[in-house]
Scaffold this motif. Structure first.
Motif, short mmCIF file in Angstrom:
data_model
loop_
_atom_site.label_atom_id
_atom_site.label_comp_id
_atom_site.label_asym_id
_atom_site.label_seq_id
_atom_site.Cartn_x
_atom_site.Cartn_y
_atom_site.Cartn_z
N ILE A 119 0.83 -1.20 0.00
CA ILE A 119 0.00 0.00 0.00
C ILE A 119 0.86 1.26 0.00
N GLY A 120 0.23 2.36 -0.29
CA GLY A 120 0.93 3.63 -0.26
C GLY A 120 0.72 4.30 1.10
N LEU A 121 1.69 5.05 1.52
CA LEU A 121 1.54 5.83 2.74
C LEU A 121 2.03 7.24 2.41
N SER A 122 1.11 8.18 2.40
CA SER A 122 1.49 9.56 2.09
C SER A 122 1.45 10.39 3.35
N ILE A 123 2.53 11.05 3.66
CA ILE A 123 2.56 11.90 4.84
C ILE A 123 2.76 13.34 4.42
N ASP A 124 1.79 14.10 4.82
CA ASP A 124 1.68 15.50 4.48
C ASP A 124 2.52 16.36 5.39
N THR A 128 4.54 19.60 1.18
CA THR A 128 5.39 18.52 0.68
C THR A 128 4.76 17.21 1.12
N VAL A 129 4.82 16.22 0.24
CA VAL A 129 4.28 14.92 0.62
C VAL A 129 5.39 13.90 0.57
N LEU A 130 5.56 13.23 1.70
CA LEU A 130 6.50 12.12 1.76
C LEU A 130 5.71 10.88 1.39
N SER A 131 6.06 10.29 0.27
CA SER A 131 5.27 9.17 -0.20
C SER A 131 6.07 7.88 -0.05
N HIS A 132 5.45 6.88 0.59
CA HIS A 132 6.13 5.60 0.82
C HIS A 132 5.35 4.48 0.19
N LYS A 133 6.09 3.49 -0.24
CA LYS A 133 5.45 2.22 -0.57
C LYS A 133 5.78 1.30 0.57
N LYS A 178 -5.63 1.04 -0.41
CA LYS A 178 -4.66 1.38 -1.46
C LYS A 178 -3.66 2.40 -0.94
N ARG A 179 -4.16 3.35 -0.16
CA ARG A 179 -3.27 4.38 0.34
C ARG A 179 -3.75 4.90 1.70
N VAL A 180 -2.79 5.12 2.57
CA VAL A 180 -3.07 5.71 3.89
C VAL A 180 -2.52 7.13 3.87
N TYR A 181 -3.30 8.07 4.37
CA TYR A 181 -2.86 9.46 4.41
C TYR A 181 -2.62 9.87 5.86
N GLY A 182 -1.46 10.44 6.09
CA GLY A 182 -1.14 10.89 7.45
C GLY A 182 -0.63 12.32 7.42
#
Ligand SMILES: [Zn+2]
Length: 212
Positions: A119-124, A128-133, A178-182
């Protein structure tokens, strides 16, 4: 069925069509009367062509099914030592169908369930977004409001995108996410960390928020 004229039960097949139940045109061995009858074919195993996919990888295999069975999308099978789910069926007319008698199947596509969820993990962080798989157990549960940590950064989960919808409250299993937003929390934040995802990260990228 026996001959409608003389009752004799042996015949010669003149014409045969159909698969599961064959429609026969036959000639009586005793009186030569010609009549229609049907014959059930004996159940036999059929090796069906399968395309298995697991993440970006896919390979060909085979599965043994039975001639009197139906197969439908969503069915769980066990192939190549993996639990898999049927995602698509192509019949002998090269059409994609939702369900199909096994005898009419040309190819089935399955996805492996035997894997971690990716899954994706996007940290706001303010623009700027730090995007992780990340890869986690399929049954790992994420809840809105969770405090997590990844590579030394603390974040709080505020949304998910699942296979079906966007969520702003509740919880979900990793297998449907699919993606978690933090949101990045300040370094001095005292909230207790529920999980550290650092070891599950496969890839990290930094993006400007407006360029996705
Ligand atoms: Zn006859």
């Amino acid at each position: 069925m026996t001959c409608p004229v003389c009752g004799y039960d042996e015949y010669e097949i003149i014409k045969s069509k159909g698969k599961k139940t064959r429609q026969l045109l036959v000639k009586c061995d005793n009186c030569d009367h010609i009549y229609n009858t049907t014959a059930e074919e004996e159940v036999h195993p059929i090796n069906v062509r399968v395309i298995i996919s697991e993440f970006e990888r896919s390979w060909k295999s085979e599965v043994e099914l039975y001639s009197d069975e139906y197969l439908e999308v969503g069915t769980l099978l066990y192939i190549d030592n993996k639990d898999v789910e049927v995602t698509s069926i192509e019949n002998n007319e090269e059409k994609r169908v939702f369900e199909c008698p096994v005898v009419d199947i040309k190819t089935i596509w399955v996805k492996s369930l035997d894997t971690l969820a990716r899954i994706g993990l996007s940290i706001d962080n303010h623009g700027t977004v730090l995007s992780h798989k990340i890869e986690v157990e399929r049954d790992f549960i994420f809840s809105i409001g969770d405090i997590g940590e990844v590579n030394g950064l603390k974040f709080q989960v505020y949304a998910f995108k699942t296979l079906e919808r966007n969520m702003r409250k509740g919880y979900a299993y990793a297998k449907v996410i699919k993606r978690v937003y933090g949101r990045l929390l300040p370094a001095k934040d005292k909230s207790k960390v529920k999980y550290d995802l650092s070891e599950y990260v496969i890839k990290t990228t930094i993006k400007d928020k407006d360029r996705k």
